[in-house]
Design a protein around this motif. Structure first.
Motif, short mmCIF file in Angstrom:
data_model
loop_
_atom_site.label_atom_id
_atom_site.label_comp_id
_atom_site.label_asym_id
_atom_site.label_seq_id
_atom_site.Cartn_x
_atom_site.Cartn_y
_atom_site.Cartn_z
N VAL A 196 85.57 5.65 -1.72
CA VAL A 196 84.44 6.55 -1.94
C VAL A 196 83.75 6.08 -3.22
N PHE A 197 82.44 5.89 -3.17
CA PHE A 197 81.75 5.30 -4.31
C PHE A 197 80.38 5.92 -4.51
N GLU A 198 79.87 5.78 -5.74
CA GLU A 198 78.52 6.25 -6.06
C GLU A 198 77.54 5.26 -5.43
N ILE A 199 76.57 5.78 -4.71
CA ILE A 199 75.64 4.92 -4.01
C ILE A 199 74.52 4.48 -4.95
N THR A 200 74.03 3.28 -4.78
CA THR A 200 72.96 2.75 -5.62
C THR A 200 71.63 2.83 -4.88
N PRO A 201 70.51 2.75 -5.61
CA PRO A 201 69.21 2.75 -4.92
C PRO A 201 69.09 1.62 -3.90
N LEU A 202 69.63 0.44 -4.20
CA LEU A 202 69.58 -0.67 -3.25
C LEU A 202 70.32 -0.33 -1.97
N CYS A 203 71.53 0.20 -2.11
CA CYS A 203 72.32 0.56 -0.93
C CYS A 203 71.62 1.62 -0.11
N ARG A 204 71.04 2.60 -0.78
CA ARG A 204 70.35 3.68 -0.07
C ARG A 204 69.16 3.15 0.73
N GLU A 205 68.38 2.26 0.12
CA GLU A 205 67.21 1.74 0.82
C GLU A 205 67.59 0.82 1.98
N LEU A 206 68.69 0.09 1.83
CA LEU A 206 69.16 -0.74 2.94
C LEU A 206 69.57 0.14 4.12
N ILE A 207 70.26 1.25 3.83
CA ILE A 207 70.66 2.17 4.90
C ILE A 207 69.42 2.73 5.59
N ARG A 208 68.42 3.13 4.80
CA ARG A 208 67.19 3.68 5.38
C ARG A 208 66.54 2.67 6.33
N GLU A 209 66.50 1.42 5.94
CA GLU A 209 65.89 0.40 6.78
C GLU A 209 66.72 0.15 8.05
N ASP A 238 82.78 7.80 -16.97
CA ASP A 238 82.59 6.59 -17.78
C ASP A 238 81.13 6.33 -18.14
N GLN A 239 80.32 7.36 -18.10
CA GLN A 239 78.92 7.25 -18.53
C GLN A 239 78.39 8.65 -18.79
N THR A 240 77.27 8.73 -19.48
CA THR A 240 76.69 10.03 -19.77
C THR A 240 76.00 10.59 -18.55
N PRO A 241 75.75 11.91 -18.51
CA PRO A 241 75.01 12.49 -17.38
C PRO A 241 73.64 11.84 -17.20
N ARG A 242 72.97 11.54 -18.28
CA ARG A 242 71.64 10.93 -18.18
C ARG A 242 71.70 9.55 -17.54
N LYS A 243 72.66 8.72 -17.96
CA LYS A 243 72.80 7.39 -17.38
C LYS A 243 73.22 7.46 -15.91
N TYR A 244 74.07 8.44 -15.60
CA TYR A 244 74.47 8.60 -14.21
C TYR A 244 73.28 8.93 -13.33
N ARG A 245 72.45 9.88 -13.76
CA ARG A 245 71.28 10.26 -12.97
C ARG A 245 70.33 9.07 -12.79
N MET A 246 70.14 8.30 -13.84
CA MET A 246 69.26 7.12 -13.76
C MET A 246 69.82 6.09 -12.77
N SER A 247 71.15 5.96 -12.73
CA SER A 247 71.76 4.92 -11.89
C SER A 247 71.62 5.21 -10.41
N ILE A 248 71.53 6.48 -10.02
CA ILE A 248 71.44 6.83 -8.61
C ILE A 248 70.00 7.09 -8.17
N ARG A 249 69.07 7.00 -9.10
CA ARG A 249 67.66 7.19 -8.74
C ARG A 249 66.89 5.89 -8.93
#
Length: 249
Positions: free
Chosen positions: A89-102, A238-249
């Protein structure tokens, strides 16, 4: 005959726990809504910020907590040689999300993939393999006894209110000492540690699915101090809430 890889894009209403096991590798992802996944003695929630790679023949339990739109991908076992043999189970990245959408354009009825689709799914598989190396720590061990399950449910239901271990134990009809021993033996952590983890899991979901400020999220999750929230979040993620939100958006 089904293609070697395809995407399942469907809407689901909330549903109780169901057990399933597939003969394909399965990327389980909710574009909207929230799932609950149980396997290997652990429980994860899967909001749109998180996905699960389930290897072929792996038995899991899944609950649909809210109305959900899925965009999950099923891979034939031989599609990619580097797929992990374990559930991840992993945090999804914007790249992974867009690949799934396509990849949603190619379902089980589409038939043989063209060159572009083949490249898309191969790239997605490689991204999933890399993300699977960084498994999410946002999980809870699954309790074995009914008494501890009841205590856990009561704790989760009152997470944003003033929690008291003494009150939880009384409502479960157990002594504080007995209940504390169950938490230690069955979950490997104290009740306070469970509360902290539940609150951070809830915060992760809110950061991923709402535009609420980090201060608002911290208060909604039961924290009276933003600095305490930030410290606990960083300890688990292992990261701040702000960095986490930025990483998934």
């Amino acid at each position: 005959m089904l293609p070697d890889v395809y995407c399942l894009h469907r809407e689901f209403e909330p549903a109780d726990t169901q057990t399933f096991r597939l003969d394909r590798h399965y990327l389980l992802y909710a574009m909207s809504g929230t799932l609950r996944l149980q396997a290997d003695g652990k429980r994860w929630t899967l909001p749109p910020a998180r996905a699960a790679f389930i290897p072929a023949a792996k038995e899991v339990e899944v609950s649909i907590l809210t109305k959900m739109t899925s965009a999950s991908v099923l891979f034939a076992a031989e599609f990619h040689r580097d797929f992990p043999e374990r559930l991840a189970v992993f945090e999804i990245t914007p790249l992974c999300r867009e690949l799934i959408r396509e990849c949603m354009l190619w379902g089980p009825e589409t038939g043989e993939l063209n060159e572009y689709a083949q490249l898309l799914f191969t790239t997605l598989a490689s991204v999933v393999v890399r993300l699977s190396l960084q498994s999410s720590r946002c999980f809870l061990p699954i309790p074995k006894s009914e008494g501890l399950k009841e205590a856990l449910n009561l704790t989760e239901a009152n997470l944003t209110q003033g929690l008291s271990f003494k009150r939880i134990s009384a409502e479960c009809g157990q002594s504080p000492r007995s209940l504390a021993r169950r938490f230690s033996e069955e979950m490997g952590m104290t009740w306070r540690d469970v509360v902290k983890r539940m609150r951070i899991i809830q915060a992760v979901e809110q950061l991923a699915t709402t535009d609420a400020s980090i201060t608002e999220v911290s208060f909604d999750c039961g924290y009276n101090s933003l600095s305490a929230f930030n410290a606990t979040f960083r300890e688990l993620m292992d990261q701040t809430p702000r960095k986490y939100r930025m990483s998934i958006r």
